[in-house]
Write a protein that holds these residues in place. Structure first.
Motif, PDB file in Angstrom:
ATOM      1  N   UNK A   1      88.042   9.830  56.598  1.00 58.13           N
ATOM      2  CA  UNK A   1      89.413   9.379  56.373  1.00 58.13           C
ATOM      3  C   UNK A   1      89.417   8.342  55.264  1.00 58.13           C
ATOM      4  N   UNK A   2      90.301   8.570  54.268  1.00 55.84           N
ATOM      5  CA  UNK A   2      90.403   7.619  53.163  1.00 55.84           C
ATOM      6  C   UNK A   2      91.071   6.347  53.659  1.00 55.84           C
ATOM      7  N   UNK A   3      90.406   5.234  53.493  1.00 51.74           N
ATOM      8  CA  UNK A   3      91.004   3.989  53.997  1.00 51.74           C
ATOM      9  C   UNK A   3      92.279   3.642  53.240  1.00 51.74           C
ATOM     10  N   UNK A   4      93.259   3.151  53.916  1.00 51.18           N
ATOM     11  CA  UNK A   4      94.527   2.742  53.303  1.00 51.18           C
ATOM     12  C   UNK A   4      94.565   1.234  53.163  1.00 51.18           C
ATOM     13  N   UNK A   5      95.308   0.800  52.145  1.00 47.98           N
ATOM     14  CA  UNK A   5      95.435  -0.640  51.921  1.00 47.98           C
ATOM     15  C   UNK A   5      96.435  -1.202  52.917  1.00 47.98           C
ATOM     16  N   UNK A   6      96.018  -2.127  53.730  1.00 47.96           N
ATOM     17  CA  UNK A   6      96.946  -2.659  54.734  1.00 47.96           C
ATOM     18  C   UNK A   6      98.069  -3.459  54.087  1.00 47.96           C
ATOM     19  N   UNK A   7      99.258  -3.336  54.658  1.00 43.31           N
ATOM     20  CA  UNK A   7     100.411  -4.100  54.180  1.00 43.31           C
ATOM     21  C   UNK A   7     100.326  -5.510  54.738  1.00 43.31           C
TER      22      UNK A   7
END
Length: 356
Positions: free
Chosen positions: A241-247
């Protein structure tokens, strides 16, 4: 006709056609045939009737043991077997009824360990009495680590010969995974378990190598259940899973509710402090008064002092003055306590110096 082949240390009987020339155990120019005789009893000495006595030879010298002749024991347990040519033979004893365990002469579990019977010089030798042990059984169940029975599992019994394990017989587990290895002689044995489908194998008890196998003493009334490792199903690779940038989230200031301070327990109050009565002279007795307290009911502990230091064992309301106290000023420390209150400590005024 049966041929005994040395396979993995075991005597394995296989039915094959043998030409008539193989029946000659000795040299072609041997003299007239001879015979072997003896008797068979139980371990307690009872003559055994109907025991099959078989002579075997290895005409090629390659470990291919051939059954040459056989006979059954009579009422006295005696036998007289074979028209045997000169040569080296082995003798096996079997109980067709399965009541007694099979063995080779002389008291051997395998053909490799059997005592040779030498007929190279002809004659009619009488062998030592063969004493057969009761036919022992080892039973149990073979399952996988998932608890399912392993139908068709191969269970091999091994016997201890000197310092090594030798295979004696192999049975196949039934549909419910149960097995029964019979016809075993008494003594040190062990068991091997093999699943021909998965290839999982082990020795008793949960050992990888036969050299480490635990010994089973036969006969035994125990069950020897084995659990073979069940191969795990292949796993499906997991797509990373491609890590997402947390808001970023604005921090929330914690809400702190001030805790009201706990009020300290009220202390015992000395309304009228205790005081010392009496004359400060050797031989006299001094007394400390009770005093007046709030609350009125208190528990008091008393310690008499000389120049501010404790007088040993002086913890009562009265003190007798001795020569050791001459020149010292006496006082009393009183601790007053009450339920639900903080104890209070008060010290009386000092007396004049004690005189002789």
């Amino acid at each position: 006709m049966n041929v005994y082949s040395k396979l993995g240390g075991a005597a394995l009987a296989v039915a094959v056609a043998i030409s008539s020339t193989l029946l000659v155990a000795g040299p072609a120019g041997a003299a007239k045939p001879t015979r072997i005789k003896g008797s068979v009893t139980s371990e307690s000495g009872t003559p055994l009737v109907g025991i099959k006595v078989t002579t075997l030879a290895d005409p090629t010298g390659t470990g291919q043991w051939v059954e040459v002749d056989d006979a059954l024991t009579g009422l006295s347990g005696g036998y007289n077997v074979g028209k045997l040519d000169d040569g080296i033979y082995r003798v096996r004893f079997d109980d067709p009824a399965g009541t007694y365990a099979s063995e080779f002469y002389d008291d051997a579990a395998t053909i490799e360990a059997a005592t040779p019977v030498d007929l190279t010089n002809g004659g009619m030798p009488t062998l030592a009495v063969a004493r057969l042990a009761g036919a022992a059984h080892l039973v149990g169940t073979v399952t996988g680590s998932d608890g399912a029975a392993i139908a068709g599992a191969e269970v091999t019994a091994y016997v201890r010969e000197d310092t090594a394990w030798t295979a004696v017989t192999t049975v196949t587990a039934g549909a419910d995974g149960t097995y029964d290895v019979g016809g075993l002689s008494g003594g040190a044995h062990t068991l091997g378990f093999h699943d021909p489908v998965t290839g999982a194998s082990e020795f008793w008890s949960d050992r990888v190598a036969i050299a480490d196998a635990d010994t089973v003493t036969v006969p035994s009334a125990e069950r020897y259940d084995a659990v073979l490792a069940t191969p795990l199903p292949p796993t499906t690779p997991v797509t990373p899973v491609t890590p997402t940038t947390p808001t970023p989230v604005a921090p929330v200031a914690p809400v702190v509710t001030p805790t009201a301070p706990t009020a300290p327990a009220a202390a015992v109050v000395a309304i009228k402090r205790p005081r010392i009565k009496g004359v400060a002279a050797v031989g006299e007795r001094l007394k400390v008064t009770v005093g007046t307290w709030n609350p009125t009911s208190v528990t008091r502990t008393v310690q008499w002092l000389a120049n501010g230091k404790k007088i040993k064992n002086a913890t009562k309301n009265r003190l007798r003055l001795t020569d050791k106290l001459v020149g010292k000023r006496i006082s009393v420390k009183v601790v007053a306590s009450a339920a639900g209150r903080t104890p209070v400590t008060v010290t009386t005024r000092r007396t004049k110096r004690v005189v002789d």
